[in-house]
Write an enzyme that holds these catalytic residues in place. Structure first.
Site, PDB file in Angstrom:
ATOM      1  N   CYS A 220      14.600  -4.021 -11.678  1.00 48.42           N
ATOM      2  CA  CYS A 220      13.605  -3.082 -12.179  1.00 48.42           C
ATOM      3  C   CYS A 220      12.427  -3.766 -12.841  1.00 48.42           C
ATOM      4  O   CYS A 220      11.410  -3.122 -13.107  1.00 48.42           O
ATOM      5  CB  CYS A 220      14.232  -2.127 -13.180  1.00 48.42           C
ATOM      6  N   HIS A 299      13.744 -14.944 -18.849  1.00 52.06           N
ATOM      7  CA  HIS A 299      14.895 -14.865 -17.957  1.00 52.06           C
ATOM      8  C   HIS A 299      16.134 -15.338 -18.691  1.00 52.06           C
ATOM      9  O   HIS A 299      16.191 -16.467 -19.154  1.00 52.06           O
ATOM     10  CB  HIS A 299      14.655 -15.758 -16.736  1.00 52.06           C
ATOM     11  N   HIS A 383      -0.316   1.799 -27.588  1.00 47.67           N
ATOM     12  CA  HIS A 383       0.579   2.529 -26.695  1.00 47.67           C
ATOM     13  C   HIS A 383       1.698   1.621 -26.204  1.00 47.67           C
ATOM     14  O   HIS A 383       1.495   0.425 -25.991  1.00 47.67           O
ATOM     15  CB  HIS A 383      -0.188   3.050 -25.475  1.00 47.67           C
ATOM     16  N   HIS A 387      10.303   0.691 -20.066  1.00 48.01           N
ATOM     17  CA  HIS A 387      10.939   1.046 -18.803  1.00 48.01           C
ATOM     18  C   HIS A 387      11.954   2.175 -19.028  1.00 48.01           C
ATOM     19  O   HIS A 387      12.836   2.071 -19.878  1.00 48.01           O
ATOM     20  CB  HIS A 387      11.627  -0.191 -18.248  1.00 48.01           C
ATOM     21  N   HIS A 416      12.496  12.183 -18.084  1.00 49.29           N
ATOM     22  CA  HIS A 416      12.823  13.591 -17.890  1.00 49.29           C
ATOM     23  C   HIS A 416      12.248  14.134 -16.589  1.00 49.29           C
ATOM     24  O   HIS A 416      12.924  14.801 -15.814  1.00 49.29           O
ATOM     25  CB  HIS A 416      12.270  14.399 -19.069  1.00 49.29           C
ATOM     26  N   ASN A 420      14.840   7.682 -13.396  1.00 55.29           N
ATOM     27  CA  ASN A 420      14.626   6.246 -13.421  1.00 55.29           C
ATOM     28  C   ASN A 420      14.081   5.814 -12.066  1.00 55.29           C
ATOM     29  O   ASN A 420      14.822   5.726 -11.100  1.00 55.29           O
ATOM     30  CB  ASN A 420      15.955   5.543 -13.736  1.00 55.29           C
TER      31      ASN A 420
END
Lengths: 492, 445
Positions: A220, A299, A383, A387, A416, A420
């Site tokens: 992702c 990582h 802002h 994810h 919502h 995802n």
């Protein structure tokens, strides 16, 4: 009365002390400049006009100083990294025929898993607490009982999502296909031959010397990796346009078995995609929406536990699915900490960094029991786009970064409305903030993505111009209903 | 030549509202609706090649999602009230079950096979149907099946739970779909329901018991959550077509008095009633029939059982022995002054707050007149359907006969053909065919 007043005045006093401290430290160099400038002016006035003129007429002095200034300026401009602008982006809005209300999802589950009522129960409980809404979408092949994931339907979904997003991007930016110099497509779990980037090249008849890349298997957080790659390429290639397409193709990866840990992604992953236009052309400077400031990649794959926490494997019946380990949240927290440690010095104002440094020194030298100072990232960013991996991820980050409900609103509402959507969720969140009319010129945005590996990648953008609520974004028809209160548990 | 079923390659999915039904929207049912819960209407619309042009799955589904935006009250799932256990619907957008299938025959071949009366041809191949239950949570009240035929034509089959509404609401549902297909219609704004939706006026529980018992209603043993009529016999369906000419002949044969000519429905009813009476000779002879037809009300609500009139007629003379012409005339008189028992049924059901289970179709031998239903109103690519037929599932032991207009067969003198479908106990079907052949209603094979 007497006991209350001192507390109140001490809080006020503390606030002013804080403000004073921040102003002093953050604008230290400017404050230092003022007395210097004063001293210089005094010196010039004292020197007198005649001596100044002599200095000016001395050719050697003039030439060498101008040569010095020019060479310093040249070195500076040559070594400055090219500014990368985000001209615009487009998010994919699935058709209503792909809509999956909770009740339909549960009913289909019940029919598909008719011999495993416990697994159905589990899915129901996950869905109730997931934070997803009733309008998320799954691709057409997954709507069948049982789902029919063929290669053809997977390609069909890829074409539907990617082409729609790219068409939308062309419309918004006026970009012509032949002007694309760099193309990067990232889709973690579907990697056909020819690649998805070849599919885009074929559909839009891109130039034969287009630099195309296809990133797969990177989870992702691959969206941020693509942005990083695009940025690096735009340093090397002057005057270029880069199109980044981030998506996740659900069709081939719908788990068809009954292991509970592997059923979880079925409940959360939904259809979505985004196409982004990045450019280093000066001509785009005025109309670009954002400027890329930093990309930081962390990582944690070196740690075995982190490496295995999101693992694709076969279950006992040979059905392939993604196994999510129980310490996913803990590992995500660790990865975030690593990422913050790198990004903190780049974005935090000097006042916060000083405080952090002092607390660190204090803990090391004086008293290890001092609480570690968590820098206030709200001073660095207006802002936040976290994810939308799941409700737990957003809750965890809200707690760790001490964010208010409004800061994480974009993430929660994206979860919502769209579920995802993997790497493209950050773009839906950014679109939400714009649709709400909250994006002003100079605002800084922090996008944080987590992904298998385990990776935590973030990007920092600065808003280039105040953005009016767009009328053609995926939120256009429903933004008035948001924000929505999402209960802890939804009664199905 | 024909395998187990000529229909194959069935794919199952769901269609529902494209728009989220916001808030806790609930649909309540009146006494009559609850009395109908064991019955299901099954209809098939046959579209010819021109009408079915361009009907891809995507196009059909898109139009259905738009249709369901309006009909969200048919897309929910049943629940039972806490305490009384009275069924209601939670409008949770679950949707109707949607099936896609293929058939290796042409439309003509299938229809011929169906009307040949052979057992292996049945409407069930073109209309997937499962009754509601045993899990109310997961039982769709509406099933839609699209079958593509070899000739390029297609059929749309619908199974519609009678609790949702009567035949007139069911046909409106399909006709509205046609409007969405053609892009003629668009959804109005969504009105957030503040009150639960009511189909029939809610009566106070345990009314005063002054109203007489309805003759058209029969109480059955409790069925729990599995809404299936318990039959003592295996029920079988058989259909036959009457062309306009044949229909005119039947009426003519039964008209003794030119000034009191019975309607076609009355003639057919008389003929079949007499035949069945002969088959069930003696004590089983049906002395009472229930007539269901369109009511005179001008309202056309989207759902609910408000557009039918239900009434019963009883005889004290022997039907088997009477002359069919006299019977037709007598029937005509009685139907003219038939009392609509809908309110009585409401009250009877409300007496125990809908806890008991009932049947209406098949409580007595039932004759259903679908004249006035806009069956051929579905438009696709500017064309109407080639053929439409309807039947009822879940009929009680006494049986039912459904008379459906067949406007494609007309004789230019204002007479229309009819399609007659009888749902009767298995052993009576062959005997009925014999009787009908004897009196010339059914043609010789």
């Amino acid at each position: 009365m007497p006991p209350i007043l001192p507390d109140f005045s001490s809080t006020v006093r503390l606030k002013y002390v804080k403000l004073g401290y921040q102003t002093l430290v953050n604008h230290f160099f400017y404050l230092l400049l003022i007395p210097l400038l004063l001293a210089f002016t005094v010196e010039i006035l004292r020197t007198g006009p005649q001596e100044l003129l002599n200095l000016y007429l001395d050719l050697a002095v003039v030439l060498s100083s101008s040569f010095l200034i020019t060479s310093v300026a040249t070195v500076y401009f040559m070594s400055k990294p090219r500014t990368v602008y985000l001209v615009d982006y487009a998010c994919y809005k699935p058709p209503v025929t792909c809509r999956v209300p909770f009740s339909t999802f549960m009913e289909h589950s019940r029919l598909i898993l008719k011999d495993n009522p416990k697994s159905v129960e589990f899915q129901m409980r996950i869905l109730e607490r997931s934070g997803l809404g009733e309008e998320t979408c799954l691709p057409p092949a997954i709507h069948y009982i049982p789902p029919k994931p063929t290669m053809e339907s997977a390609r069909g979904e890829a074409e539907l999502v990617i082409f729609s997003a790219v068409d939308s991007l062309f419309e918004r930016t006026g970009l012509k296909p032949r002007d694309i110099d760099i193309l990067i497509v990232n889709c973690s779990l579907f990697s056909p031959t020819p690649s998805l980037s070849a599919m885009v090249v074929n559909k839009y008849k891109l130039r034969s010397n287009v630099k195309s890349f296809n990133l797969s298997g990177m989870g992702c957080s691959a969206g941020m990796i693509s942005i990083d790659l695009a940025r690096d390429l735009l340093q090397v290639h002057p005057n270029s346009n880069a199109v980044v397409v981030s998506t996740e193709i659900i069709t081939p990866n719908y788990y068809q078995g009954k292991e509970r840990a592997m059923l979880l992604p079925n409940c959360l992953f939904r259809m979505g995609g985004a196409a982004i236009l990045l450019s280093n052309r000066r001509s785009h400077r005025s109309r670009a929406k954002y400027r890329l400031v930093h990309v930081v990649r962390t990582h944690k794959g070196g740690d075995d536990k982190a490496y295995r926490c999101v693992y694709e494997e076969e279950d006992r019946e040979g059905k392939v699915g993604i196994n999510l380990s129980k310490d996913l949240m803990a590992i995500a927290g660790e990865a975030l900490k690593s990422n913050i440690t790198t990004i903190g010095p780049l974005v935090l104002p000097a006042s916060e960094q000083l405080l952090f440094l002092m607390t660190l020194i204090g803990r090391k030298i004086f008293n290890p029991k001092w609480k570690p100072y968590i820098p206030d990232f709200k001073q660095a960013f207006e802002h936040f786009c976290i994810h939308a991996g799941g409700r737990a991820v957003i809750d965890e980050l809200q707690k760790n970064l001490q964010l208010s409900a409004e800061h994480v609103e974009a993430s929660r509402m994206t979860l919502h409305r769209f579920g995802n959507t993997s790497s493209s969720s950050l773009w839906y969140e950014l679109s939400y903030i714009e649709a709400k009319g909250r994006m002003r010129r100079g605002d800084r945005v922090w996008q944080i993505a987590f992904g298998s590996g385990f990776k935590c990648n973030s990007a920092v953008w600065k808003c280039n111009r105040t953005i009016k609520s767009p009328t053609d974004c995926p939120w256009a028809d429903c933004i008035d209903r948001y924000p929505v209160h999402i209960p802890e548990v939804v009664k199905l | 030549m024909v395998s187990d079923s000529p229909v194959y390659n069935v794919k199952i999915s769901s269609v529902g509202p494209g728009r989220a039904t916001v808030g806790e929207v609930v649909q309540h049912y009146g006494g009559l609706d609850l009395a109908m819960k064991l019955h299901y209407l099954r209809g098939v619309y046959f579209l010819g090649k021109a009408a079915a042009e361009g009907m891809t799955t995507t196009h059909i589904k898109e139009s259905m999602f738009l249709l369901c935006n309006d009909y969200y009250m048919t897309c929910g799932r049943f629940r039972r009230s806490v305490g009384s256990g009275r069924p209601y619907m939670k409008c949770n957008d679950c949707g109707a079950r949607f099936l896609e299938a293929q058939c290796d025959l042409t439309l003509e071949e299938w229809l011929d096979g169906y009307f040949s009366g052979k057992a292996e041809w049945n409407v069930g191949q073109l209309v997937y149907h499962l009754p509601v239950g045993p899990e109310l949570f997961f039982s769709p009240p509406v099933y839609l099946q699209v079958t593509k035929f070899k000739c390029g034509g297609m059929s749309l089959g619908m199974s519609w739970a009678h609790i949702l509404g009567d035949i007139y609401t069911a046909t409106d549902f399909i006709n509205n779909w046609g409007s969405y297909l053609a892009g003629h219609k668009s959804n109005g704004p969504f009105h957030q329901q503040a009150q639960p939706i009511l189909n029939r006026p809610l009566l106070p529980t345990s009314p005063n018991g002054q109203t007489p018992e309805p003759l058209s209603l029969k109480r059955v043993d409790p069925v729990g959550d599995h809404w299936v009529t318990a039959n003592n016999f295996k029920m079988e369906t058989f259909s036959f077509r009457l062309t306009a000419t044949q229909a005119a002949q039947i009426t003519a044969r039964q008209t003794h008095n030119k000034s009191k000519k019975p309607s076609l429905f009355e003639s057919i009813t008389a003929a079949i009633w007499k035949s069945i009476a002969k088959i069930r000779e003696g004590i089983n002879e049906p002395k009472r029939v229930t007539i269901i037809r369109k009511t005179n009300s001008s309202q056309d609500p989207m759902t609910g059982n408000n557009r039918i009139a239900i009434g019963s007629v009883s005889t004290d003379f022997s039907v088997a022995g009477s002359d069919s012409g006299d019977l037709a005339e007598w029937l005509s008189d009685r139907i003219g002054e038939l009392v609509d028992e809908k309110d009585m049924i409401d009250e009877a059901v409300e007496r125990d707050d809908g806890a008991s289970d009932y049947v209406v179709y098949g409580a007595n031998l039932t004759f259903v007149d679908l004249a006035g239903a806009d069956l051929y109103g579905l438009e696709s690519n500017g064309q109407g359907p080639e053929f439409v037929c309807y039947e009822v599932q879940g009929v009680g032991d006494e049986g039912a006969v459904v008379v459906v207009p067949w406007p494609k067969s007309s004789d230019g003198e204002g007479n229309e053909g009819r399609v007659v479908t009888a749902i009767l106990p298995e052993e009576e079907v062959e005997k009925l065919k014999l009787e009908l052949r004897k009196i010339g209603v059914l043609e010789e094979d």
